[in-house]
Write a protein that holds these residues in place. Structure first.
Motif, short mmCIF file in Angstrom:
data_model
loop_
_atom_site.label_atom_id
_atom_site.label_comp_id
_atom_site.label_asym_id
_atom_site.label_seq_id
_atom_site.Cartn_x
_atom_site.Cartn_y
_atom_site.Cartn_z
N GLY A 1 2.25 -56.62 -43.74
CA GLY A 1 3.47 -56.75 -44.54
C GLY A 1 4.54 -55.77 -44.11
O GLY A 1 5.73 -56.10 -44.04
N PHE A 2 4.13 -54.54 -43.80
CA PHE A 2 5.08 -53.52 -43.36
C PHE A 2 5.71 -53.91 -42.02
O PHE A 2 6.94 -53.87 -41.87
CB PHE A 2 4.37 -52.17 -43.24
CG PHE A 2 5.26 -51.06 -42.73
CD1 PHE A 2 6.17 -50.45 -43.57
CD2 PHE A 2 5.17 -50.63 -41.42
CE1 PHE A 2 7.00 -49.42 -43.12
CE2 PHE A 2 5.98 -49.61 -40.94
CZ PHE A 2 6.90 -49.00 -41.80
N THR A 3 4.88 -54.32 -41.08
CA THR A 3 5.38 -54.68 -39.75
C THR A 3 6.31 -55.89 -39.83
O THR A 3 7.39 -55.90 -39.21
CB THR A 3 4.22 -54.97 -38.79
OG1 THR A 3 3.33 -53.84 -38.77
CG2 THR A 3 4.72 -55.25 -37.39
N ALA A 4 5.93 -56.89 -40.61
CA ALA A 4 6.78 -58.07 -40.76
C ALA A 4 8.12 -57.71 -41.40
O ALA A 4 9.15 -58.30 -41.08
CB ALA A 4 6.06 -59.13 -41.60
N SER A 5 8.11 -56.72 -42.28
CA SER A 5 9.33 -56.34 -42.98
C SER A 5 10.31 -55.60 -42.09
O SER A 5 11.52 -55.60 -42.37
CB SER A 5 8.98 -55.47 -44.20
OG SER A 5 8.18 -56.18 -45.13
N ILE A 6 9.82 -54.94 -41.03
CA ILE A 6 10.72 -54.16 -40.18
C ILE A 6 10.99 -54.81 -38.83
O ILE A 6 11.99 -54.48 -38.20
CB ILE A 6 10.16 -52.73 -39.96
CG1 ILE A 6 8.83 -52.76 -39.22
CG2 ILE A 6 10.04 -51.98 -41.29
CD1 ILE A 6 8.31 -51.38 -38.79
N PHE A 7 10.15 -55.72 -38.38
CA PHE A 7 10.35 -56.35 -37.07
C PHE A 7 11.58 -57.25 -37.11
O PHE A 7 11.68 -58.15 -37.94
CB PHE A 7 9.11 -57.16 -36.67
CG PHE A 7 9.22 -57.78 -35.30
CD1 PHE A 7 9.15 -57.00 -34.17
CD2 PHE A 7 9.38 -59.16 -35.15
CE1 PHE A 7 9.26 -57.55 -32.89
CE2 PHE A 7 9.48 -59.72 -33.89
CZ PHE A 7 9.42 -58.92 -32.76
N MET A 8 12.54 -56.96 -36.27
CA MET A 8 13.80 -57.72 -36.22
C MET A 8 14.46 -57.81 -37.60
O MET A 8 15.03 -58.83 -37.96
CB MET A 8 13.58 -59.11 -35.62
CG MET A 8 13.19 -59.09 -34.16
SD MET A 8 13.19 -60.72 -33.41
CE MET A 8 12.90 -60.29 -31.69
N ARG A 9 14.31 -56.74 -38.37
CA ARG A 9 14.85 -56.62 -39.74
C ARG A 9 14.21 -57.61 -40.72
O ARG A 9 14.75 -57.86 -41.78
CB ARG A 9 16.37 -56.77 -39.75
CG ARG A 9 17.10 -55.65 -39.01
CD ARG A 9 18.56 -55.60 -39.41
NE ARG A 9 19.23 -54.48 -38.78
CZ ARG A 9 19.99 -54.56 -37.70
NH1 ARG A 9 20.19 -55.74 -37.12
NH2 ARG A 9 20.57 -53.49 -37.21
N GLY A 10 13.06 -58.14 -40.33
CA GLY A 10 12.30 -58.93 -41.29
C GLY A 10 11.98 -60.34 -40.83
O GLY A 10 12.88 -61.11 -40.50
N ILE A 11 10.69 -60.66 -40.81
CA ILE A 11 10.23 -62.02 -40.53
C ILE A 11 9.28 -62.43 -41.65
O ILE A 11 8.82 -61.59 -42.44
CB ILE A 11 9.53 -62.13 -39.16
CG1 ILE A 11 8.29 -61.22 -39.11
CG2 ILE A 11 10.50 -61.82 -38.03
CD1 ILE A 11 7.45 -61.38 -37.83
N GLY A 12 8.96 -63.69 -41.73
CA GLY A 12 8.06 -64.19 -42.76
C GLY A 12 6.63 -63.73 -42.53
O GLY A 12 6.21 -63.47 -41.41
N PHE A 13 5.89 -63.64 -43.63
CA PHE A 13 4.48 -63.24 -43.50
C PHE A 13 3.68 -63.75 -44.69
O PHE A 13 4.23 -64.09 -45.75
CB PHE A 13 4.33 -61.72 -43.38
CG PHE A 13 4.74 -60.92 -44.60
CD1 PHE A 13 3.79 -60.42 -45.48
CD2 PHE A 13 6.08 -60.67 -44.86
CE1 PHE A 13 4.16 -59.68 -46.59
CE2 PHE A 13 6.46 -59.92 -45.97
CZ PHE A 13 5.50 -59.43 -46.83
N GLY A 14 2.36 -63.81 -44.48
CA GLY A 14 1.43 -64.20 -45.54
C GLY A 14 0.08 -63.58 -45.28
O GLY A 14 -0.17 -63.02 -44.20
N PHE A 15 -0.81 -63.67 -46.28
CA PHE A 15 -2.11 -63.02 -46.18
C PHE A 15 -3.25 -63.99 -46.49
O PHE A 15 -3.15 -64.80 -47.42
CB PHE A 15 -2.24 -61.87 -47.19
CG PHE A 15 -1.19 -60.79 -47.07
CD1 PHE A 15 -0.80 -60.30 -45.84
CD2 PHE A 15 -0.63 -60.24 -48.21
CE1 PHE A 15 0.15 -59.30 -45.75
CE2 PHE A 15 0.32 -59.24 -48.14
CZ PHE A 15 0.72 -58.76 -46.89
#
Length: 343
Positions: free
Chosen positions: A100-114
């Motif tokens: 979640g952290f990485t998705a939130s900062i990569f390119m200012r934010g990409i989608g993610f799920g768990f």
């Protein structure tokens, strides 16, 4: 199967309980998906993963660092990931946090799920939109508030959990009952044997109850300005113990719950009988209730806690079973209590 919708300020999170992990394919895009997992989960379940690139972390809290997040970002760049990429975390609390952290900062934010694979992740770590990494062993000192698109909880996967991992999750389950549900607290006491035997019907009920409790609170206070602080019950002293003792998160939270119960009794808002009921349930679940580390050392770790403000700390106290409140306590007062008792 059960669906729970957590409504956030900017996006909602769909939580699916009881669906098999293989069905995660139905919840992700059909392209530009990248998977983050750990070596334990990869070894057990890789044949069930969707057919996308996989980044494998070493299992354990030591992997939850800014360096690891940076390495994942570099890996995404190497694979040509763009703003339309989707990051899927398959694993326990550590994997969910760093995904979640990485998705939130990569390119200012990409989608993610768990796809949450541990009890701790299913009842707590994957729920609520808190994502983060540790700094020099201090918990979640860097992080974001950002909701995943979905969380899938396949409770049958819990059958492979080591006993210590099961206990980690049960500490959070007990915490949720202490926050708002005395009846559920007593129900757990009455069903300890079946719970420890991983009776799937009972485990589903525990997972559903914890997710519902946390989702309702988060929906009302997503970024922790008020009510959400209640979810920190057991975590202030617990995080400090986790740092100093080097024990698993759930064990540290259990010690933190016991400490909060003692402090609440000391303040006259929890009875001795209620405190003993809490300690009895925790120990019956195989959880510790006291640290073996010098309390002065634990307190030194505590003063670096994120909840500290100008010589005070927001501390969650128990007004009884199923009822808590947040009190702004001077650090000097907390230190005096901590050093006057064995905790």
């Amino acid at each position: 199967m059960e669906h729970i919708l957590l409504r956030g300020r900017f996006s909602d999170c769909k939580i699916i309980i009881g669906e098999p992990m293989e069905s995660v394919r139905n919840h992700i895009p059909d392209r530009q998906v990248y998977i983050v997992t750990d070596d334990n989960i990869y070894g057990l379940y890789r044949t069930s993963f969707p057919d996308f690139p996989v980044y494998v972390l070493k299992a354990g809290e030591k992997s939850k660092t800014l360096d690891s997040a940076a390495d994942i970002c570099k890996w995404l760049m190497e694979h040509g990931a763009g703003r339309d990429a989707f990051l899927l975390g398959i694993g326990g609390g550590m994997v969910c946090d760093i995904t979640g952290f990485t998705a939130s900062i990569f390119m200012r934010g990409i989608g993610f799920g768990f796809a949450a694979t541990s009890l701790l992740a299913q009842v707590d770590a994957s729920i609520g939109g808190k994502n983060g990494v540790n700094l020099e062993g201090f918990k979640n000192m860097m992080g974001t508030f950002n909701q995943p698109h979905f969380v899938l909880c396949d409770t049958f996967m819990l059958q492979t959990l080591p006993e210590a991992e099961l206990q980690n999750g049960l500490a959070e389950v007990v915490k949720h009952t202490l926050i708002s549900d005395k009846k559920m607290f007593m129900w757990i006491r009455e069903n300890i044997h079946k719970i420890l035997q991983l009776d799937n019907e009972l485990i589903n009920r525990l997972v559903s109850h914890s997710i519902t409790t946390k989702s309702e609170i988060v929906s009302r206070d997503e970024v922790e300005h008020g009510e959400r602080r209640k979810l920190n019950l057991g975590h202030t002293w617990g995080h400090a113990v986790e740092k100093t003792d080097g024990i698993p998160h759930g064990q540290a939270v259990s010690i933190g719950l016991a400490f909060a119960a003692r402090l609440s009794e000391h303040k006259g808002i929890l009875t001795r009988e209620e405190r003993l009921l809490i300690l009895d349930l925790l120990t019956s679940l195989g959880l510790p209730v006291i640290t073996r580390t010098d309390p002065a050392k634990v307190f030194q770790a505590l003063v670096k806690d994120k909840k500290r403000e100008s010589g005070h700390i927001h501390y969650v106290l128990m007004n009884g079973l199923g009822d808590v409140s947040v009190e702004r306590i001077p650090l000097d007062e907390l230190k005096q209590f901590a050093l006057s008792k064995a905790h």
